[in-house]
Design a protein around this motif. Sequence first.
Motif, PDB file in Angstrom:
ATOM      1  N   SER A   1       3.086  -4.007  -8.164  1.00 16.08           N
ATOM      2  CA  SER A   1       2.423  -3.001  -7.329  1.00 16.08           C
ATOM      3  C   SER A   1       1.003  -2.737  -7.825  1.00 16.08           C
ATOM      4  O   SER A   1       0.113  -2.412  -7.033  1.00 16.08           O
ATOM      5  CB  SER A   1       3.232  -1.703  -7.297  1.00 16.08           C
ATOM      6  OG  SER A   1       3.208  -1.038  -8.544  1.00 16.08           O
TER       7      SER A   1
ATOM      8  N   THR B   1       3.376  -9.888  -5.977  1.00 17.47           N
ATOM      9  CA  THR B   1       3.916  -9.702  -4.642  1.00 17.47           C
ATOM     10  C   THR B   1       3.388 -10.760  -3.684  1.00 17.47           C
ATOM     11  O   THR B   1       2.253 -11.222  -3.811  1.00 17.47           O
ATOM     12  CB  THR B   1       3.567  -8.307  -4.103  1.00 17.47           C
ATOM     13  OG1 THR B   1       4.008  -8.203  -2.741  1.00 17.47           O
ATOM     14  CG2 THR B   1       2.075  -8.047  -4.140  1.00 17.47           C
TER      15      THR B   1
ATOM     16  N   LEU C   1       2.795 -10.115  -0.661  1.00 13.26           N
ATOM     17  CA  LEU C   1       2.130  -9.372   0.406  1.00 13.26           C
ATOM     18  C   LEU C   1       0.635  -9.157   0.175  1.00 13.26           C
ATOM     19  O   LEU C   1       0.017  -8.343   0.861  1.00 13.26           O
ATOM     20  CB  LEU C   1       2.807  -8.001   0.574  1.00 13.26           C
ATOM     21  CG  LEU C   1       4.297  -8.033   0.918  1.00 13.26           C
ATOM     22  CD1 LEU C   1       4.839  -6.613   1.021  1.00 13.26           C
ATOM     23  CD2 LEU C   1       4.531  -8.786   2.227  1.00 13.26           C
TER      24      LEU C   1
ATOM     25  N   GLU D   1       5.429   0.799  -2.690  1.00 15.58           N
ATOM     26  CA  GLU D   1       6.871   0.506  -2.724  1.00 15.58           C
ATOM     27  C   GLU D   1       7.158  -0.869  -2.131  1.00 15.58           C
ATOM     28  O   GLU D   1       8.009  -1.603  -2.650  1.00 15.58           O
ATOM     29  CB  GLU D   1       7.626   1.586  -1.947  1.00 15.58           C
ATOM     30  CG  GLU D   1       9.136   1.465  -2.033  1.00 15.58           C
ATOM     31  CD  GLU D   1       9.652   1.564  -3.469  1.00 15.58           C
ATOM     32  OE1 GLU D   1      10.708   0.952  -3.765  1.00 15.58           O
ATOM     33  OE2 GLU D   1       9.019   2.253  -4.293  1.00 15.58           O
ATOM     34  N   CYS D   2       6.429  -1.241  -1.083  1.00 12.20           N
ATOM     35  CA  CYS D   2       6.612  -2.581  -0.496  1.00 12.20           C
ATOM     36  C   CYS D   2       6.237  -3.656  -1.513  1.00 12.20           C
ATOM     37  O   CYS D   2       6.905  -4.691  -1.602  1.00 12.20           O
ATOM     38  CB  CYS D   2       5.761  -2.724   0.751  1.00 12.20           C
ATOM     39  SG  CYS D   2       6.327  -1.747   2.171  1.00 12.20           S
TER      40      CYS D   2
ATOM     41  N   ARG E   1       8.901  -4.639  -3.920  1.00  6.91           N
ATOM     42  CA  ARG E   1      10.117  -5.252  -3.389  1.00  6.91           C
ATOM     43  C   ARG E   1       9.909  -6.664  -2.839  1.00  6.91           C
ATOM     44  O   ARG E   1      10.866  -7.370  -2.591  1.00  6.91           O
ATOM     45  CB  ARG E   1      10.702  -4.359  -2.290  1.00  6.91           C
ATOM     46  CG  ARG E   1      11.139  -3.007  -2.793  1.00  6.91           C
ATOM     47  CD  ARG E   1      11.576  -2.101  -1.641  1.00  6.91           C
ATOM     48  NE  ARG E   1      12.014  -0.798  -2.137  1.00  6.91           N
ATOM     49  CZ  ARG E   1      13.241  -0.496  -2.479  1.00  6.91           C
ATOM     50  NH1 ARG E   1      14.191  -1.424  -2.391  1.00  6.91           N
ATOM     51  NH2 ARG E   1      13.556   0.701  -2.909  1.00  6.91           N
TER      52      ARG E   1
END
Length: 252
Positions: A72, A134, A136, A247-248, A251
Amino acid sequence: DGHVMSTTAIARTVRAAPLRAVRWRHSSASFDLTRCRAEIAQRHAREEGRPSGPAWEHSGATWHWLDRELSSNIAGETGAVAIYDGAAAGLKLRLWAGASDGGSSTHEFIQSHREAEASHLALFEALLPQSKRTRLLPVWRVAGFALGFLPAAVSPRALFVTVEAVEMFVEQHYQSQIGPLRDEGLAPELVRLLSHCCEEEVHHREDAARLAAAGGGGAAAGSDRAQSLLERGWAAVVRAGSAVAAECARRA
């Protein structure tokens, strides 16, 4: 001890060999990333509760709390750089359209903050292997750019209010990592690194609040800040959105 390297050199090293031993120096701070990785690996092994299994940096290794938090962090710093890229584009659009309020001070604000965020990002890129990042990050770049562009295109004050809201969340985010790690006492170099980043984010928040209180352009004003209902609502949305995005990144 490895090498003392600039931000540009570290970025080049990351592309060539992400886990090469290196010392990081930014401003007056110097961090031993080899030691940080060893602390992370030690904590990972303790979380695993077994002597065997994939090493921390292995792509098949389980993600534990610290892995998710560091993921994060790199997402957040990626988004932060994009915020200031978007803000620079938004400011350029406003000035092209004939706006004259706070151009020079806003530009200085954007440039100095972006430099610090870019150094944080290069630091985490040098620290974390690809397997611990991540997936993302492209989404963070687009969202960050939009979050910087839109308020900067409206007014300097709108940008400062947005940055203050983002940094309020970021400060809490870093503190939620620093506290438990400091209590454990097992990762002092990593704690020092995170604390340095957090302190700079606090400075960004205070800088944004000061300029917003000055009316958006950096002129002298009273110490009391009177935010409109719209600004308060926007700041709440930004903080909530930042929390969801973080939070995304933990994960995925």
